[in-house]
Design a protein around this motif. Sequence first.
Motif, short mmCIF file in Angstrom:
data_model
loop_
_atom_site.label_atom_id
_atom_site.label_comp_id
_atom_site.label_asym_id
_atom_site.label_seq_id
_atom_site.Cartn_x
_atom_site.Cartn_y
_atom_site.Cartn_z
N SER A 1 22.48 72.15 -21.18
CA SER A 1 22.67 72.76 -19.85
C SER A 1 22.07 74.16 -19.86
O SER A 1 22.53 75.04 -20.59
N VAL A 2 21.05 74.36 -19.01
CA VAL A 2 20.33 75.62 -18.97
C VAL A 2 20.59 76.31 -17.63
O VAL A 2 20.26 75.77 -16.57
N LEU A 3 21.17 77.49 -17.68
CA LEU A 3 21.38 78.29 -16.49
C LEU A 3 20.08 79.01 -16.15
O LEU A 3 19.49 79.67 -17.00
N ILE A 4 19.66 78.86 -14.90
CA ILE A 4 18.47 79.57 -14.42
C ILE A 4 18.94 80.60 -13.40
O ILE A 4 19.58 80.26 -12.40
N VAL A 5 18.63 81.86 -13.69
CA VAL A 5 18.98 82.96 -12.79
C VAL A 5 17.67 83.61 -12.37
O VAL A 5 17.02 84.29 -13.15
N GLU A 6 17.28 83.34 -11.13
CA GLU A 6 15.97 83.78 -10.61
C GLU A 6 16.06 83.84 -9.09
O GLU A 6 16.46 82.86 -8.46
N ASP A 7 15.67 84.97 -8.51
CA ASP A 7 15.78 85.12 -7.06
C ASP A 7 14.49 84.82 -6.29
O ASP A 7 14.49 84.84 -5.07
N VAL B 1 12.61 72.55 -16.94
CA VAL B 1 13.81 72.20 -17.69
C VAL B 1 14.10 70.71 -17.55
O VAL B 1 14.39 70.01 -18.54
N GLU B 2 14.01 70.19 -16.33
CA GLU B 2 14.26 68.76 -16.10
C GLU B 2 13.25 67.89 -16.84
O GLU B 2 13.60 66.87 -17.42
N ILE C 1 21.40 74.25 -14.42
CA ILE C 1 22.52 74.86 -13.72
C ILE C 1 21.91 75.95 -12.86
O ILE C 1 21.26 76.86 -13.34
N GLY C 2 22.12 75.84 -11.55
CA GLY C 2 21.52 76.79 -10.61
C GLY C 2 20.35 76.15 -9.90
O GLY C 2 20.35 74.94 -9.70
N PRO C 3 19.40 76.95 -9.58
CA PRO C 3 19.22 78.35 -9.90
C PRO C 3 20.15 79.27 -9.08
O PRO C 3 20.53 78.95 -7.96
N ALA C 4 20.46 80.40 -9.68
CA ALA C 4 21.24 81.44 -9.01
C ALA C 4 20.30 82.60 -8.68
O ALA C 4 19.48 82.98 -9.52
N PRO D 1 3.81 80.75 -18.64
CA PRO D 1 4.04 79.33 -18.36
C PRO D 1 5.44 78.90 -18.81
O PRO D 1 5.87 79.25 -19.91
N PRO D 2 6.15 78.16 -17.97
CA PRO D 2 7.49 77.71 -18.32
C PRO D 2 7.59 77.00 -19.66
O PRO D 2 8.60 77.13 -20.35
N VAL D 3 6.56 76.28 -20.07
CA VAL D 3 6.61 75.57 -21.35
C VAL D 3 6.76 76.56 -22.50
O VAL D 3 7.45 76.28 -23.49
N GLN D 4 6.16 77.74 -22.39
CA GLN D 4 6.32 78.76 -23.43
C GLN D 4 7.77 79.25 -23.49
O GLN D 4 8.32 79.47 -24.56
N LEU D 5 8.37 79.42 -22.31
CA LEU D 5 9.77 79.85 -22.26
C LEU D 5 10.67 78.80 -22.91
O LEU D 5 11.56 79.14 -23.69
N LEU D 6 10.43 77.54 -22.59
CA LEU D 6 11.26 76.48 -23.15
C LEU D 6 11.06 76.33 -24.65
O LEU D 6 12.02 76.08 -25.38
#
Length: 143
Positions: A6-12, A24-25, A32-35, A105-110
């Motif tokens: 479960s990964v919380l994403i906090v991004e406006d 993530v999916e 979880i989120g995004p918030a 890139p999101p893949v680097q973050l993951l």
Amino acid sequence: MLNQVSVLIVEDEPFVALDLATAVEEARGKVIGPAGSVHEALVLMEQHLVQAAILDVNLSDRDVTPVAELLIEGGVPVIFYSGLALPAALRERYPSAAVFKKPTPPVQLLNKLVALMRGRSGDGVVPGEASVSGRTLSKIAHA
């Protein structure tokens, strides 16, 4: 890759949040989120088990420090993802924090998130090993 973590994403920023959620999916994680605000993130953290997090630094209501501190103190792997540097208090308190500048890139973050989780659990991602839930938040908040 994420094995239902479960990964919380906090991004406006809506498009950035959607991009992160999709990544993530696709990596077989649970979003979880995004918030978009600290308030929303704290509510989600009380309602869900959080095993990892990707946090924007500056949100609609303030910087992400309260969320980051609860997660890090709870042993949850956190990545900061922002166009700006970490606030001084966070940078001083957590000098080895993983910080990525937008646009990465999101893949680097993951990949980094998985590496942080593996470092915590030994030889692989173990869901539930490091997590924050409402009950844990209460313990942290009242400690």
